[in-house]
Scaffold this motif. Sequence first.
Motif, PDB file in Angstrom:
ATOM      1  N   UNK A 283       0.889  -1.336   0.153  1.00 24.70           N
ATOM      2  CA  UNK A 283       0.131  -0.142   0.048  1.00 24.70           C
ATOM      3  C   UNK A 283       0.916   1.321   0.142  1.00 24.70           C
ATOM      4  N   UNK A 284       1.616   1.119   0.564  1.00 27.59           N
ATOM      5  CA  UNK A 284       2.934   2.428   0.781  1.00 27.59           C
ATOM      6  C   UNK A 284       3.245   2.520  -0.479  1.00 27.59           C
ATOM      7  N   UNK A 285       3.830   1.553  -1.314  1.00 23.47           N
ATOM      8  CA  UNK A 285       4.516   1.474  -2.604  1.00 23.47           C
ATOM      9  C   UNK A 285       3.226   2.146  -3.638  1.00 23.47           C
ATOM     10  N   UNK A 286       2.020   1.807  -3.310  1.00 24.00           N
ATOM     11  CA  UNK A 286       0.994   2.094  -4.411  1.00 24.00           C
ATOM     12  C   UNK A 286       0.636   3.773  -4.125  1.00 24.00           C
ATOM     13  N   UNK A 287       0.857   4.168  -2.818  1.00 28.43           N
ATOM     14  CA  UNK A 287       0.667   5.649  -2.613  1.00 28.43           C
ATOM     15  C   UNK A 287       1.786   6.505  -2.925  1.00 28.43           C
ATOM     16  N   UNK A 288       3.019   6.101  -2.896  1.00 31.98           N
ATOM     17  CA  UNK A 288       3.983   6.811  -3.618  1.00 31.98           C
ATOM     18  C   UNK A 288       3.838   7.018  -5.125  1.00 31.98           C
ATOM     19  N   UNK A 289       3.517   5.711  -5.602  1.00 33.46           N
ATOM     20  CA  UNK A 289       3.346   5.804  -7.036  1.00 33.46           C
ATOM     21  C   UNK A 289       2.238   7.011  -7.378  1.00 33.46           C
ATOM     22  N   UNK A 290       1.057   6.792  -6.819  1.00 29.05           N
ATOM     23  CA  UNK A 290       0.108   7.734  -6.988  1.00 29.05           C
ATOM     24  C   UNK A 290       0.317   9.144  -6.484  1.00 29.05           C
ATOM     25  N   UNK A 291       1.124   9.511  -5.683  1.00 33.99           N
ATOM     26  CA  UNK A 291       1.366  10.892  -5.297  1.00 33.99           C
ATOM     27  C   UNK A 291       2.400  11.480  -5.510  1.00 33.99           C
ATOM     28  N   UNK A 292       2.398  12.592  -5.872  1.00 29.51           N
ATOM     29  CA  UNK A 292       3.326  13.452  -6.352  1.00 29.51           C
ATOM     30  C   UNK A 292       3.346  15.023  -5.813  1.00 29.51           C
ATOM     31  N   UNK A 293       4.618  15.546  -5.858  1.00 33.70           N
ATOM     32  CA  UNK A 293       4.669  16.930  -5.629  1.00 33.70           C
ATOM     33  C   UNK A 293       4.248  17.871  -6.840  1.00 33.70           C
ATOM     34  N   UNK A 294       3.166  18.551  -6.682  1.00 27.21           N
ATOM     35  CA  UNK A 294       2.816  19.402  -7.804  1.00 27.21           C
ATOM     36  C   UNK A 294       2.834  20.880  -7.497  1.00 27.21           C
ATOM     37  N   UNK A 295       4.019  21.513  -7.574  1.00 28.71           N
ATOM     38  CA  UNK A 295       3.833  22.897  -7.225  1.00 28.71           C
ATOM     39  C   UNK A 295       2.754  23.865  -7.883  1.00 28.71           C
ATOM     40  N   UNK A 296       2.634  23.335  -9.240  1.00 28.95           N
ATOM     41  CA  UNK A 296       1.664  24.271 -10.068  1.00 28.95           C
ATOM     42  C   UNK A 296       0.348  24.203  -9.730  1.00 28.95           C
ATOM     43  N   UNK A 297      -0.200  22.971  -9.169  1.00 32.16           N
ATOM     44  CA  UNK A 297      -1.450  22.781  -8.648  1.00 32.16           C
ATOM     45  C   UNK A 297      -1.625  23.448  -7.032  1.00 32.16           C
ATOM     46  N   UNK A 298      -0.474  23.411  -6.553  1.00 30.06           N
ATOM     47  CA  UNK A 298      -0.192  24.231  -5.171  1.00 30.06           C
ATOM     48  C   UNK A 298      -0.596  25.612  -5.383  1.00 30.06           C
ATOM     49  N   UNK A 299      -0.007  26.173  -6.375  1.00 31.85           N
ATOM     50  CA  UNK A 299      -0.349  27.615  -6.441  1.00 31.85           C
ATOM     51  C   UNK A 299      -1.681  27.843  -6.927  1.00 31.85           C
ATOM     52  N   UNK A 300      -2.397  27.130  -7.662  1.00 30.12           N
ATOM     53  CA  UNK A 300      -3.584  27.264  -7.956  1.00 30.12           C
ATOM     54  C   UNK A 300      -4.590  27.144  -6.665  1.00 30.12           C
ATOM     55  N   UNK A 301      -4.356  26.165  -5.952  1.00 32.53           N
ATOM     56  CA  UNK A 301      -5.112  25.902  -4.851  1.00 32.53           C
ATOM     57  C   UNK A 301      -4.978  27.220  -3.833  1.00 32.53           C
TER      58      UNK A 301
END
Length: 556
Positions: A283-301
Motif C-alpha cells: 500500500x505504501x508503494x502504491x501511495x508513492x506511485x499515485x502521489x507527487x509534488x505538484x507545485x503548479x497545483x499548489x499555486x492554483x489552490x
Amino acid sequence: MLIALEVNNFAIVSELETEWQPGMTTITGETGAGKSIAIDALSLCLGERAEASMVRPGADKAEVTAEFDIRKLPNAQKFLLENDLVSDDECILRRVISNTGRSKAYINGTPVTASQLKTLSQTLIAIHGQHAHQLLSKNEHQLLLLDEYAGHQALLAETKNLFKRYQSIKKEHAQLLALQAQQDAQQQLLEYQVAELNEFALEDGEYDNVEAEHSLLSNMHTLLESSQRELQHLYEEDGANAYTIVQHSANRFAELASIDPQLSPIADLLFEAAVQIEEAASNIRRYQESSECDPHRLIEVEDRMAKTLELARKHHIRPQELYDFHQQLISQLDKISHDSARLDSLELEITATLAQYQQSAQVLSQSRHAAATELNNLISQSMHQLSMENGQFEIELAFESASSPSPIGLDKIDFLVCTNPGQPMQPLAKVASGGELSRISLAIQVIIAAKVTTPTLIFDEVDVGISGPTASAVGSLLRQLGESTQVICVTHLPQVACSGHQQFFVAKFSDGKQTHTKMRMLDQQGRVNEIARLLGGNNISQITLNNAQELLEACA
C-alpha cells in the motif's frame, strides 16, 4: 309574519304581550304615550344597538321576545339552516339587556350575536321611520332606493367584487412601484456583487475541499519522504527490517510448537502480522506511485483560497459562508427582476379588470335605467293620488365612465320633481315643501315595499306633515299594501288609523310612583271612540262619533 311580541321592563313598559294579525294594523295613542314603544322594542329584538338606558328604572334587566311565522319565508328558513339553528314553522327571537348595558341574543333558544339577529331580521321585517323623507334628498340614498326597487343584487355584487379586485391590484401595483424606487440603487449593487461571485463560481462546500487539498499539497514532500523511510524499516531494509524479524520469530515459534502445542497460536499471530506488514508495504508503494509534488497545483489552490478569503472579508462573512451568501444575492436580484415583471403583469391586469368593471357597471346602469322608467310612472301616479295632481317625478341617471370606480358603479343620480304646471323638473330638495317631501317619500317607500315583498312592513309615523284628503289617500295606499303583506303603521291621523284591518291603542298612566305604558287591541266600539278622539280631541260629541263610524265603514 310577526305573530307575537312580548316586552318586559323595557323603557316605560313594565309588561306587554301582543298578538298580531295579517293585513294592516294601525297603532294610535295620545301624544307622548309611547306609540312607537313596541316598534323600538321590536327593533332591539331585531339586532339594534342595546343601551343600559333601555332597562326600566329599578329593574335588573329588560327582555323582548318576538315570534314569527316563517312558513312562507324561504330566505329565513335558509339562514336558520345554514347557521345550524332549530327551524320549523315558527321562529322566536329574544334579546335580554342588563342594567349594566350588557346584552344577550337568542334565536330559537340558541345564543347568537346581534349581527346574526340583524341578518335574519332583513328576511323578516322592513322598518320605515318618520325621518325617511330627510334622506330622500341625499344622492347615495336615492341610488339605494332605486337599487332596492330594481332588485338586481347579482349585478351589484358583481360590480362590487370587480371593484374590490381592481382596488386590490392597484394597491399591489402601488406598493411594488414604491418598492422598486427603493430597489433601483440596491439592484445596481446586487448586479455587481452577483457578477463578481458568478465569475468566481465557488461551489457548495468547495472551500473546505480546497483547504483540505492545500494542506495535503503543502505537506506532500514530507509525506512521501516519511513514507519511504518507514517502508525501508518495515520491508526493504536489508537484514533488519520488521518483516524479516517477524517472519523469523514466526518460524521459530512454529518449531517450538512441535514440542509445546501451546505456542502454536503465537506462531499463527506472528505469521498473520508478517502478512499484514507485507500488505502495508504494498500500500505504501502504491501511495508513492499515485502521489507527487505538484507545485503548479499548489499555486492554483493557494490562489483559490486567497480569493475566497478576500471575498469573504469583503462581505464580512466566514469563507465557508460565501457560497450561501452568493445564493442569497442571486435570490434577491431575482426577486427584484420578478417584481419588475410583476409590475408589467399588474399593469395589464389593472387595464383588463377596469374594462371588466366598466362593462359590469354599464350593465348595472342599464338595469337602473329600466327600473327608473318604471318608478317614474309609478311615483308620478302615486303623487297624483296623494293630492299632488300635477306632480311629475323623474329619476335622472348619468353614466360617468370617466369617473373613478366605486363599489356601487359609475352612475350619478338625482331625483327630479315638478309640483306645478309649467315649471321645469328640478332636484327634489330644492322645490318640494316638507309636506310634499313626506308624501313623495311615503309613495316611494310603499312602491318599493310592494316590489320587494318583505313579509312585514312597519311604518313609524311616516305620515308626518299630511292631513285632509291626502291622509285618506295615504290610508288607502297602506291598506292596499296590507292586502298582500303584513303592514304595521304608527299614526296620529284618523284617516290612516281607520284604514287598518285592526287597531292598537297605546296609553300612558302613572300609579303615583312610576309611569307605565299599556297597549291593547281595540274592538269595533273602541275603534270608533279612538277615531273620534283623533278627529275631535278629548271632547267627543255624537257628531264626532258618527263621523268616526262613517270613516271606519268607508275604509272597510
